[in-house]
Design an enzyme around this catalytic site. Structure first.
Site, PDB file in Angstrom:
ATOM      1  CB  ALA A 125      -0.934  -0.006   1.207  1.00  0.00           C
ATOM      2  CG  LEU A 126       4.296   3.684  -2.482  1.00  0.00           C
ATOM      3  CD1 LEU A 126       4.877   4.264  -1.192  1.00  0.00           C
ATOM      4  CD2 LEU A 126       5.417   3.204  -3.409  1.00  0.00           C
ATOM      5  N   PRO A 129      -4.245   8.950  -3.878  1.00  0.00           N
ATOM      6  CG  PRO A 129      -6.431   9.377  -3.178  1.00  0.00           C
ATOM      7  CD  PRO A 129      -5.120   8.832  -2.696  1.00  0.00           C
ATOM      8  CG  ASP A 242      16.060  -0.667  -6.422  1.00  0.00           C
ATOM      9  OD1 ASP A 242      15.530   0.026  -7.311  1.00  0.00           O
ATOM     10  OD2 ASP A 242      16.874  -0.215  -5.600  1.00  0.00           O
ATOM     11  CD  GLU A 371       6.053  -3.444  -9.131  1.00  0.00           C
ATOM     12  OE1 GLU A 371       7.291  -3.594  -9.170  1.00  0.00           O
ATOM     13  OE2 GLU A 371       5.249  -4.384  -9.035  1.00  0.00           O
TER      14      GLU A 371
END
Length: 387
Positions: A125-126, A129, A242, A371
């Site tokens: 959860a990064l 909105p 990464d 990502e």
């Protein structure tokens, strides 16, 4: 000798075994042609991957992270057969890897057996909105509790476009614990889904896997929920990305290979203009272009994964960050081209609901965004040129 550009016999055998397991054991559990089912976490599929030992390969040796090249081979092989199985596996890894790399022994002991077996669903959860590609702009607030509460925080705010939300059992959550701007002041927390004040709702997306929104209304977290150090959350996120960025490229390569295989078969069997479709020069040249882009993408992905596994000290384009950015950029853009070309060469039949290419056409778009969008990868590559 195994290099970044050639697989040895054991690796080739591993890929074949994964494809066979996916075809025989996983594909029958996939949601198939019902888009509504694709909006829910497929727990039977995850549990079967747990029984087959595929999820455990993400966290070998009692909780170490998988080698990047092994992760890429696993994702590419699954994607050639079942994108749903591939995505379910990848999301488990993405959601739980921050716990593997930065969590405590107690956190790993509590959750690793559940995640590796498929009994518990993890989520990363990064995004918010107002903080998608610009992850450093996140605004979810972690407000310190009163001094007598043991040094905890209350999370308030919103996360959006979170895969596996709102059905996951645990979330890796990134929140702002300090006043610093950008990456400074961000901390990472392991938040079980049953915490008071945590709610969510599914989002209606074209991507055929569950994506949702999370709302944090004073969700309590304590020092025992912290992943890494206070203020070190952005490093936790970037170390996770990464590892996973090259494997997003592998996912794209697997989808593209499935599209090419289907198109080669179709062009060889389809009669048009007095002969097989493949005999038309325009078709043959398009197939050749598709195959070349796939192979170039595959080599970039393997090279990026090998650089990560070596722990290469190099910076610039030969370092892990530069290679990962190039691999994700090129592979996802190549997959978009290949799948679109496959649809074009198949004609209207490829747009029928349930056709392999109809599913791939919906699935292939999102990896160019998540990502780190393609434009973000270009910025990383440009920055690495001047290191």
């Amino acid at each position: 000798m195994t290099t970044a550009f050639a697989l040895d016999e054991a690796q080739e055998r591993f890929c074949a075994e994964v494809r066979e397991q996916a075809a025989q054991r996983l594909l029958p559990l996939a949601h198939g042609d019902d888009p509504a089912l694709g909006e829910r976490v497929n727990r039977p599929l995850l549990e079967e991957m747990g029984r087959l030992g595929l999820l455990a390969r993400l966290f070998p040796d009692g909780g170490r992270s998988a080698a990047a090249l092994d992760l890429c081979l696993l994702r590419e092989s699954l994607a050639q057969v079942s994108t749903e199985a591939e995505t379910a596996l990848a999301l488990q890894g993405l959601g739980f890897y921050p716990v593997v790399q930065s969590g405590t022994e107690a956190q790993r002991a509590r959750w690793l057996p559940e995640v590796a077996s498929g009994r518990a669903v993890a989520a990363f959860a990064l995004s918010e909105p107002g903080a998608g590609s610009d992850a450093a702009a996140l605004a979810l607030e972690a407000k310190p509790e009163d001094a007598g509460s043991g040094g905890g925080w209350r999370l308030s705010g919103e996360k959006c476009w979170i895969s596996n939300a709102p059905e996951a059992d645990l979330y890796t959550v990134f929140a702002r614990t300090g006043p610093g701007a950008g990456a400074r002041g961000v901390s990472a927390f392991l938040v079980p889904a049953d915490r008071p004040g945590l709610s969510g709702e599914p989002l209606d997306m074209i991507s055929p896997h569950p994506i949702g929104r999370l709302v944090f209304d004073g969700v309590p977290v304590g020092p025992e929920d912290l992943l890494g150090e206070v203020g070190g959350g952005f490093r936790v996120a970037m170390r996770t990305l990464d590892l996973f960025r090259p494997s997003v490229g592998a996912f794209a390569v697997g989808m593209a290979q499935a599209a090419l295989d289907a198109t080669v078969a179709h062009a060889g069997a389809r009669e048009a203009f007095g002969g097989a479709l493949r005999e038309l020069q325009s078709v043959g040249h398009r197939l050749a272009e598709m195959a070349t882009r796939i192979e170039a993408a595959r080599l970039l992905v393997y090279a990026a994964a090998a650089a990560y596994d070596r722990g290469a000290e190099a910076t610039g384009l030969h370092g892990p960050s530069g290679r990962a950015a190039m691999a994700k950029l090129f592979a996802t853009e190549a997959a978009q081209y290949v799948v679109d070309s496959a649809v074009q060469l198949h004609g209207a039949r490829a747009l029928q609901r349930g056709h392999l290419l109809e599913r791939l056409y919906r699935e292939v778009r999102a990896p160019r965004i998540y990502e780190g969008a393609s434009e973000v990868q270009l910025s990383i590559i440009a920055r690495e040129l001047y290191r």
